[in-house]
Design a protein around this motif. Structure first.
Motif, mmCIF file in Angstrom:
data_model
loop_
_atom_site.group_PDB
_atom_site.id
_atom_site.type_symbol
_atom_site.label_atom_id
_atom_site.label_comp_id
_atom_site.label_asym_id
_atom_site.label_seq_id
_atom_site.Cartn_x
_atom_site.Cartn_y
_atom_site.Cartn_z
ATOM 1 N N PHE A 1 33.283 37.077 40.988
ATOM 2 C CA PHE A 1 32.279 35.772 41.019
ATOM 3 C C PHE A 1 31.218 35.636 41.417
ATOM 4 C CE2 PHE A 1 32.951 31.560 43.318
ATOM 5 C CZ PHE A 1 33.255 31.290 41.757
ATOM 6 N N THR B 1 39.472 30.783 40.485
ATOM 7 C CA THR B 1 39.102 31.952 41.966
ATOM 8 C C THR B 1 40.643 31.447 42.713
ATOM 9 O OG1 THR B 1 37.076 32.288 41.295
ATOM 10 C CG2 THR B 1 37.900 32.350 43.529
ATOM 11 N N THR C 1 34.041 41.329 33.026
ATOM 12 C CA THR C 1 35.742 40.800 33.789
ATOM 13 C C THR C 1 36.511 41.300 32.708
ATOM 14 O OG1 THR C 1 34.953 39.241 31.308
ATOM 15 C CG2 THR C 1 34.331 38.551 33.620
ATOM 16 N N GLN D 1 41.452 33.365 32.226
ATOM 17 C CA GLN D 1 40.501 33.886 31.573
ATOM 18 C C GLN D 1 40.124 34.158 30.240
ATOM 19 O OE1 GLN D 1 40.405 38.074 32.583
ATOM 20 N NE2 GLN D 1 38.347 37.808 34.045
ATOM 21 N N TRP E 1 37.964 40.383 42.397
ATOM 22 C CA TRP E 1 37.547 39.320 41.535
ATOM 23 C C TRP E 1 36.568 38.433 42.324
ATOM 24 C CZ3 TRP E 1 36.758 37.244 37.238
ATOM 25 C CH2 TRP E 1 36.412 35.644 36.882
ATOM 26 N N VAL E 2 36.595 38.860 43.724
ATOM 27 C CA VAL E 2 35.331 38.018 44.918
ATOM 28 C C VAL E 2 34.111 38.294 44.362
ATOM 29 C CG1 VAL E 2 35.220 37.494 47.169
ATOM 30 C CG2 VAL E 2 36.735 37.209 46.638
ATOM 31 N N ASP F 1 42.609 41.028 43.726
ATOM 32 C CA ASP F 1 41.994 39.011 44.322
ATOM 33 C C ASP F 1 40.849 39.363 44.483
ATOM 34 O OD1 ASP F 1 44.640 38.730 43.445
ATOM 35 O OD2 ASP F 1 44.827 38.409 45.556
#
Length: 325
Positions: A319, A86, A266, A129, A315-316, A312
């Motif tokens: 995550f 991350t 993912t 990943q 992904w936050v 990005d």
């Protein structure tokens, strides 16, 4: 039939040259794509949240699933590598901002440097990943699935996970993989597990220090429930399948839906990151060739930067949903 022609104050026919909110056509189209893609990811994450809420008692714990770290085999490092991934992706977003700023200043060399760093960060993330997927699919400890579909894991009296390979009995068992070509079954089956149910049961009986841990989570301790030795032996009688790792049909960590959502969401995000890396590489070489210097504009770098920041940001949320909540 009369035709109405709209003219501007200077008497010229309007040609569509006005830029809404000061954004060019290319930027507007990128924003439209980002909004539509954000809605897609929102639907996926909402489905994940609904499924997790419905099966909360058997949902895998992230601290028990994502414990691997490169070159540290056997060392439990829950969430460490995911946190590093991350950080790398967020840092690549910073370098992209610097590349866009350098483009505004028409500084070709800085654009090249920061875009190169962005590409390296994206490649590291995609590779990480893939490595995480490999460990998730392969598994580490193994488990047993009962006839009712429940997952049984194994722990010692110190409440630590024990791998099937550490206690399975070494008894000769003749096995044959189901294949359509052998004429015995109409359907083929996947790769056979390393150990049979009989070997696991016999090994479990021969080790009195072992206990069974079921997939149900105790609401008070927030940990999976461990059975007594007597309950464990009774539950092992219902074992029907040995599971190693996770796939779309079986999951040694808990609920099968977790693996389904993990691979899909993912994987979908990873595809976005990989696509972004490919686009960045194309833009990177265009910068080196001086394409945007001749155009006297690095707007293309800014447009691909919008996409990279979106990836990005997504992904936050991924995550947070998969690893933190």
């Amino acid at each position: 039939m009369a035709t109405t022609v709209t003219t501007s104050t200077d008497g010229k026919t309007w040609g569509g040259g006005n830029e809404p909110m000061g954004a060019s056509y290319g930027k507007m189209m990128m924003w439209f794509f980002i909004v539509s893609d954000a809605l897609t990811f929102s639907g996926f994450l909402a489905s994940y949240g609904f499924s997790r809420f419905k099966f909360i008692e058997t949902w895998p714990l992230a601290d028990e699933v994502f414990t691997h770290f490169p070159f540290m085999h056997g060392v439990s490092a829950p969430m460490y590598y995911v946190a590093l991934m991350t950080f790398i992706l967020i840092f690549s977003s910073v370098t992209m901002v610097l590349a866009v700023d350098a483009g505004h200043q028409m500084n070709k060399n800085k654009v090249i440097l920061y875009m190169f760093l962005t590409i390296i960060g994206g490649l590291i993330f995609v590779g990480s990943q893939a490595w995480e997927w490999k460990n998730f699919i392969k598994g580490e400890y193994g488990a047993v699935e009962t006839k009712g579909g429940s997952i049984l894991q194994f722990v010692n009296k110190d409440h630590k996970r024990v791998a099937i390979a550490d206690f399975a009995a070494n008894i000769p068992v003749e096995r044959e993989q189901h294949k359509r070509s052998n004429g015995l079954w109409f359907e083929s089956e996947g790769t056979l597990p390393t150990y049979t149910v009989e070997q696991v049961i016999e090994g479990f009986k021969a080790n009195p220090d072992l206990l069974v841990r079921i997939e149900t989570i105790d609401p008070k301790t927030k940990q999976k429930i461990e059975l007594t030795r007597e309950e464990s032996l009774k539950r092992m009688e219902t074992a029907s399948l040995v599971i190693e790792g996770a796939n779309l049909q079986h999951n040694e960590y808990g609920s099968k839906l977790f693996a389904d959502f993990f691979f899909f969401i993912t994987g979908f995000h990873g595809f976005h990151v990989f696509s972004g890396v490919v686009i960045n590489i194309i833009i990177f070489f265009n910068v080196i060739l001086g394409t945007y210097e001749r155009r006297k504009s690095y707007e293309m770098v800014e447009k691909v930067g919008l996409y990279w920041h979106f990836v990005d940001l997504v992904w936050v949320f991924v995550f947070t949903f998969f690893y933190l909540v």
